[in-house]
Motif scaffolding. Structure first.
Motif, PDB file in Angstrom:
ATOM      1  N   UNK A  14      41.815  30.788  50.854  1.00 25.67           N
ATOM      2  CA  UNK A  14      41.263  29.909  49.820  1.00 25.67           C
ATOM      3  C   UNK A  14      41.484  30.442  48.409  1.00 25.67           C
ATOM      4  N   UNK A  15      41.258  31.728  48.187  1.00 28.79           N
ATOM      5  CA  UNK A  15      41.144  32.250  46.827  1.00 28.79           C
ATOM      6  C   UNK A  15      42.401  32.897  46.244  1.00 28.79           C
ATOM      7  N   UNK A  16      43.318  33.330  47.040  1.00 32.28           N
ATOM      8  CA  UNK A  16      44.429  34.155  46.559  1.00 32.28           C
ATOM      9  C   UNK A  16      45.260  33.452  45.486  1.00 32.28           C
ATOM     10  N   UNK A  17      45.503  32.163  45.651  1.00 29.00           N
ATOM     11  CA  UNK A  17      46.334  31.430  44.693  1.00 29.00           C
ATOM     12  C   UNK A  17      45.657  31.233  43.340  1.00 29.00           C
ATOM     13  N   UNK A  18      44.345  31.448  43.280  1.00 31.53           N
ATOM     14  CA  UNK A  18      43.600  31.264  42.034  1.00 31.53           C
ATOM     15  C   UNK A  18      43.538  32.531  41.189  1.00 31.53           C
ATOM     16  N   UNK A  19      44.102  33.614  41.682  1.00 29.06           N
ATOM     17  CA  UNK A  19      44.092  34.866  40.943  1.00 29.06           C
ATOM     18  C   UNK A  19      42.756  35.588  41.057  1.00 29.06           C
ATOM     19  N   UNK A  20      42.688  36.706  40.384  1.00 37.92           N
ATOM     20  CA  UNK A  20      41.486  37.536  40.462  1.00 37.92           C
ATOM     21  C   UNK A  20      40.284  36.876  39.804  1.00 37.92           C
ATOM     22  N   UNK A  21      40.470  36.336  38.612  1.00 42.59           N
ATOM     23  CA  UNK A  21      39.343  35.756  37.880  1.00 42.59           C
ATOM     24  C   UNK A  21      39.579  34.277  37.609  1.00 42.59           C
ATOM     25  N   UNK A  22      38.575  33.615  37.143  1.00 34.92           N
ATOM     26  CA  UNK A  22      38.694  32.202  36.824  1.00 34.92           C
ATOM     27  C   UNK A  22      38.158  31.343  37.943  1.00 34.92           C
ATOM     28  N   UNK A  23      38.345  30.042  37.802  1.00 35.33           N
ATOM     29  CA  UNK A  23      37.837  29.086  38.776  1.00 35.33           C
ATOM     30  C   UNK A  23      38.425  29.348  40.163  1.00 35.33           C
ATOM     31  N   UNK A  24      37.566  29.670  41.124  1.00 38.03           N
ATOM     32  CA  UNK A  24      38.006  29.908  42.487  1.00 38.03           C
ATOM     33  C   UNK A  24      38.703  31.236  42.700  1.00 38.03           C
ATOM     34  N   UNK A  25      38.598  32.144  41.740  1.00 39.02           N
ATOM     35  CA  UNK A  25      39.229  33.450  41.873  1.00 39.02           C
ATOM     36  C   UNK A  25      38.598  34.275  42.983  1.00 39.02           C
ATOM     37  N   UNK A  26      39.246  35.364  43.303  1.00 34.31           N
ATOM     38  CA  UNK A  26      38.788  36.156  44.441  1.00 34.31           C
ATOM     39  C   UNK A  26      37.962  37.376  44.057  1.00 34.31           C
ATOM     40  N   UNK A  27      37.527  37.493  42.791  1.00 33.80           N
ATOM     41  CA  UNK A  27      36.767  38.676  42.391  1.00 33.80           C
ATOM     42  C   UNK A  27      35.468  38.829  43.172  1.00 33.80           C
ATOM     43  N   UNK A  28      34.717  37.750  43.377  1.00 39.03           N
ATOM     44  CA  UNK A  28      33.450  37.841  44.108  1.00 39.03           C
ATOM     45  C   UNK A  28      33.694  38.197  45.571  1.00 39.03           C
TER      46      UNK A  28
END
Length: 146
Positions: free
Chosen positions: A90-104
């Protein structure tokens, strides 16, 4: 003295991480196994029904156990498995930060893993299986006899 603060901090960390996973597990519970499996299938997760059951079990039962400090390493590893699945599907394409990012997702996985293996003495694991440290005078006596 700092040991008590450390154990309370670890307990609070476990509660914080577990509450977030529990909230996600309850969302899945409300969607049902079928609804969760359908979402997992749409995101490309293999064996979506088995993955849904696994995720719901870890996120609900595992989180309750994590708060209590029971089987913490096992739950921590479960958190990592779920988080890696979410990150990659789900999150990888959204990058580390931003909407839907994978940081959390990344932070929760690593915090769950770290706390799973270092969850403190305020836990059922410590109560049931905790190592008893040898008394200080025993250690000194052993060194003198060596």
């Amino acid at each position: 003295m700092f040991g008590r603060f450390k154990d309370v901090a670890l307990l609070l960390g476990r509660i914080g991480v577990a509450v977030v996973f529990l909230a996600h597990g309850l969302q899945k519970w409300n969607n049902g196994i079928g609804g969760t499996a359908k979402f997992f299938e749409m995101t490309g997760i293999p064996l979506p029904t088995a993955a849904a059951v696994f995720a719901m079990t870890v996120e609900i039962l595992g989180s309750v156990a994590f708060i209590a400090g029971f089987l913490m390493p096992l739950v921590g590893i479960g958190y990592v498995v779920i988080s890696v699945g979410a990150l990659l599907s789900v999150h990888i394409d959204n990058g580390l930060t931003g909407q839907g990012g994978y940081e959390l997702v990344l932070v929760l996985a690593l915090a769950g893993l770290a706390l799973g293996f270092n969850g403190g003495r305020l836990s059922l694991d410590h109560l049931l299986w905790g190592r008893r440290r040898p008394r200080r005078d025993t250690e000194v006596g052993e060194l003198q006899n060596a």
